[in-house]
Write an enzyme that holds these catalytic residues in place. Structure first.
Site, short mmCIF file in Angstrom:
data_model
loop_
_atom_site.label_atom_id
_atom_site.label_comp_id
_atom_site.label_asym_id
_atom_site.label_seq_id
_atom_site.Cartn_x
_atom_site.Cartn_y
_atom_site.Cartn_z
N SER A 69 1.34 3.50 -2.35
CA SER A 69 1.05 4.55 -3.35
C SER A 69 0.58 5.85 -2.73
O SER A 69 0.67 6.90 -3.37
CB SER A 69 0.00 4.03 -4.34
OG SER A 69 -1.21 3.75 -3.65
N LYS A 110 -6.61 -4.39 13.81
CA LYS A 110 -5.43 -3.68 14.32
C LYS A 110 -4.95 -4.30 15.64
O LYS A 110 -3.76 -4.31 15.92
CB LYS A 110 -5.74 -2.18 14.47
CG LYS A 110 -6.03 -1.51 13.11
CD LYS A 110 -4.86 -1.65 12.16
CE LYS A 110 -5.07 -0.96 10.83
NZ LYS A 110 -3.92 -1.10 9.91
N SER A 116 -2.56 0.54 14.78
CA SER A 116 -3.28 1.81 14.97
C SER A 116 -3.55 1.98 16.47
O SER A 116 -3.55 0.99 17.22
CB SER A 116 -4.62 1.72 14.23
OG SER A 116 -5.50 2.74 14.66
N ASP A 156 -3.07 -7.36 -5.11
CA ASP A 156 -4.07 -7.36 -4.03
C ASP A 156 -3.59 -8.23 -2.88
O ASP A 156 -3.47 -9.45 -3.05
CB ASP A 156 -5.40 -7.89 -4.62
CG ASP A 156 -6.55 -7.75 -3.64
OD1 ASP A 156 -6.31 -7.54 -2.44
OD2 ASP A 156 -7.71 -7.84 -4.11
N GLY A 169 0.83 -1.21 0.00
CA GLY A 169 0.00 0.00 0.00
C GLY A 169 0.86 1.25 0.00
O GLY A 169 0.57 2.22 0.71
N TYR A 215 -12.41 -2.84 12.03
CA TYR A 215 -11.08 -2.21 11.98
C TYR A 215 -10.27 -2.51 13.25
O TYR A 215 -9.11 -2.93 13.18
CB TYR A 215 -11.27 -0.70 11.80
CG TYR A 215 -9.99 0.06 11.52
CD1 TYR A 215 -9.42 0.06 10.25
CD2 TYR A 215 -9.36 0.79 12.53
CE1 TYR A 215 -8.25 0.77 9.99
CE2 TYR A 215 -8.20 1.49 12.28
CZ TYR A 215 -7.65 1.48 11.01
OH TYR A 215 -6.49 2.19 10.76
N ILE A 263 -3.82 10.48 11.47
CA ILE A 263 -2.77 11.00 10.59
C ILE A 263 -3.44 11.59 9.35
O ILE A 263 -4.33 10.96 8.77
CB ILE A 263 -1.81 9.85 10.15
CG1 ILE A 263 -1.23 9.11 11.36
CG2 ILE A 263 -0.72 10.38 9.23
CD1 ILE A 263 -0.31 9.89 12.24
P1 NDP Z 1 -4.42 5.36 2.24
O1 NDP Z 1 -5.83 5.11 1.89
O2 NDP Z 1 -3.83 6.70 1.97
O3 NDP Z 1 -3.50 4.24 1.54
C1 NDP Z 1 -3.85 2.89 1.61
C2 NDP Z 1 -2.94 2.12 0.70
O4 NDP Z 1 -3.28 0.73 0.80
C3 NDP Z 1 -3.12 2.49 -0.79
O5 NDP Z 1 -1.89 2.34 -1.46
C4 NDP Z 1 -4.09 1.42 -1.27
O6 NDP Z 1 -4.04 1.19 -2.69
C5 NDP Z 1 -3.55 0.22 -0.51
N1 NDP Z 1 -4.48 -0.89 -0.46
C6 NDP Z 1 -5.76 -0.91 0.00
N2 NDP Z 1 -6.28 -2.14 -0.15
C7 NDP Z 1 -5.30 -2.92 -0.69
C8 NDP Z 1 -5.23 -4.27 -1.10
N3 NDP Z 1 -6.26 -5.11 -0.95
N4 NDP Z 1 -4.08 -4.72 -1.66
C9 NDP Z 1 -3.03 -3.88 -1.82
N5 NDP Z 1 -3.02 -2.60 -1.46
C10 NDP Z 1 -4.16 -2.12 -0.90
O7 NDP Z 1 -4.29 4.96 3.80
P2 NDP Z 1 -3.43 5.54 5.01
O8 NDP Z 1 -2.09 5.99 4.57
O9 NDP Z 1 -4.29 6.45 5.78
O10 NDP Z 1 -3.26 4.21 5.90
C11 NDP Z 1 -2.17 3.34 5.76
C12 NDP Z 1 -2.16 2.37 6.92
O11 NDP Z 1 -2.09 3.09 8.14
C13 NDP Z 1 -3.43 1.52 7.02
O12 NDP Z 1 -3.11 0.22 7.46
C14 NDP Z 1 -4.24 2.26 8.08
O13 NDP Z 1 -5.13 1.41 8.73
C15 NDP Z 1 -3.14 2.71 9.00
N6 NDP Z 1 -3.50 3.84 9.85
C16 NDP Z 1 -3.88 5.04 9.31
C17 NDP Z 1 -4.21 6.09 10.14
C18 NDP Z 1 -4.63 7.41 9.59
O14 NDP Z 1 -5.06 8.24 10.41
N7 NDP Z 1 -4.56 7.66 8.32
C19 NDP Z 1 -4.19 5.95 11.61
C20 NDP Z 1 -3.74 4.65 12.06
C21 NDP Z 1 -3.41 3.65 11.21
P3 NDP Z 1 -5.20 1.86 -3.65
O15 NDP Z 1 -5.06 3.35 -3.46
O16 NDP Z 1 -4.83 1.39 -5.00
O17 NDP Z 1 -6.52 1.35 -3.15
#
Ligand code: NDP
Length: 283
Positions: free
Chosen positions: A45, A194, A177, A98, A43, A190, A223
């Protein structure tokens, strides 16, 4: 007996001079392999994943990342990340894969290793949220979150473990998280993933530690990422800001820098740990 100011000063000076001659703790930094290190970030990107791959690349580590490719927006984000990485000059491998699918996950890990000539670091970051009161939550909302956040991390770790064990070196960081340690309304799926990731981190640390592989988790608070701004209501973010003792939301870079620390030799004696990156949200 109370010492006169002059005498106390001399005693402190003497103590300090002794401390100065004590040998400090030696931090033996692991030498870099000749072709450099390779980090795989799931993930990668956007959001925290993007900040992490960019931070690794800027520190000279070759990087691979995958993403889901959930549509035009997600392809654009992946392309932007590739562009940012190109400027750093390290080796880059990125494609859609995926993590919910065990075959796709392990094929991606194997291909990343072959293309970049090694595998030293795995960051299980890919994650989603599908929030709803548990009595209204659909099977799909439950399963998609479990499959992505928890099973995805397992599939990638299982695929990476033989390489890391063979070379007797590796670093794994799972992105959990604050919601793995506490809960809020509508997060049953969720929070389960976590909290599950924290149990998984400890098990993996225990099983891989004898092969010199450190496994840790970070527990970010709120975040600022696209996922967050799209999904979480403004009043919830205000509450999170107020609850954080530092009075702010975090940035993706705040999490990335802790991940990098956990993948460096500076943290070689830390394993099975969960590090909150939450501005004091959980205190
Ligand atoms: P984003 O939505 O910005 O990024 C999520 C990433 O995961 C994207 O690259 C997405 O790809 C990829 N992804 C989702 N589903 C799949 C899949 N099935 N296979 C491969 N890649 C996948 O999320 P965040 O940066 O906010 O979150 C990143 C991590 O941090 C997560 O685990 C989240 O739970 C955790 N987190 C985030 C917090 C926050 O406040 N933002 C707080 C605490 C934890 P695509 O764009 O192509 O779908």
């Amino acid at each position: 007996m109370v010492k006169a100011p002059g005498e106390a000063g001399e005693a402190v000076e003497e103590l300090l001079s002794r401390v100065g001659t004590e040998p400090g703790p030696a931090v033996a930094l692991e030498p870099e392999p000749p072709d450099g290190r390779v980090a795989v970030v799931t993930g990668g990107s956007s959001g925290i994943g993007r900040a992490t791959v960019v931070a690794f690349a800027r520190s000279g580590t070759h990087v691979a990342f995958n993403h889901l490719d959930a549509g035009k927006e997600s392809r654009r984000a992946a392309e932007e990340t590739r562009e940012m990485l190109r400027e750093t000059g390290v080796g880059v491998f990125a494609r859609a894969a995926d993590v919910r699918d065990p075959k796709e996950a392990s094929a991606f890990i194997a291909e990343a290793r072959d293309r970049l000539g090694g595998l030293h670091v795995l960051v299980n970051n890919a994650g989603i949220g599908r929030d709803r009161a548990l009595w209204r939550m659909t099977d799909d909302e439950w399963r998609s979150v479990i499959d992505t956040n928890l099973s995805g991390a397992f599939y990638c770790t299982r695929a990476a473990a033989p390489y890391l064990r063979d070379q007797e070196f590796g670093k794994i960081v799972n992105v959990s998280s604050v919601h793995g340690l506490s809960s809020e309304f509508g997060l049953a799926n969720y929070c389960s993933t976590k909290a599950g990731l924290i149990g998984f981190t400890r098990s993996a640390a225990l099983e891989l530690g004898p092969s010199n592989v450190n496994v840790n988790a970070v527990a970010p608070g709120y975040i600022r990422t696209t996922e967050l701004t799209d999904r979480v209501p403004a009043e919830m973010l205000d509450r999170a800001r107020e609850r954080s003792v530092l009075g702010r939301l975090g940035d993706p870079q705040d999490v990335a820098s802790v991940i990098l620390f956990l993948c460096s030799e500076a943290s070689r004696h830390i394993t099975g740990a969960v590090i909150p990156v939450d501005g004091g949200y959980l205190i």
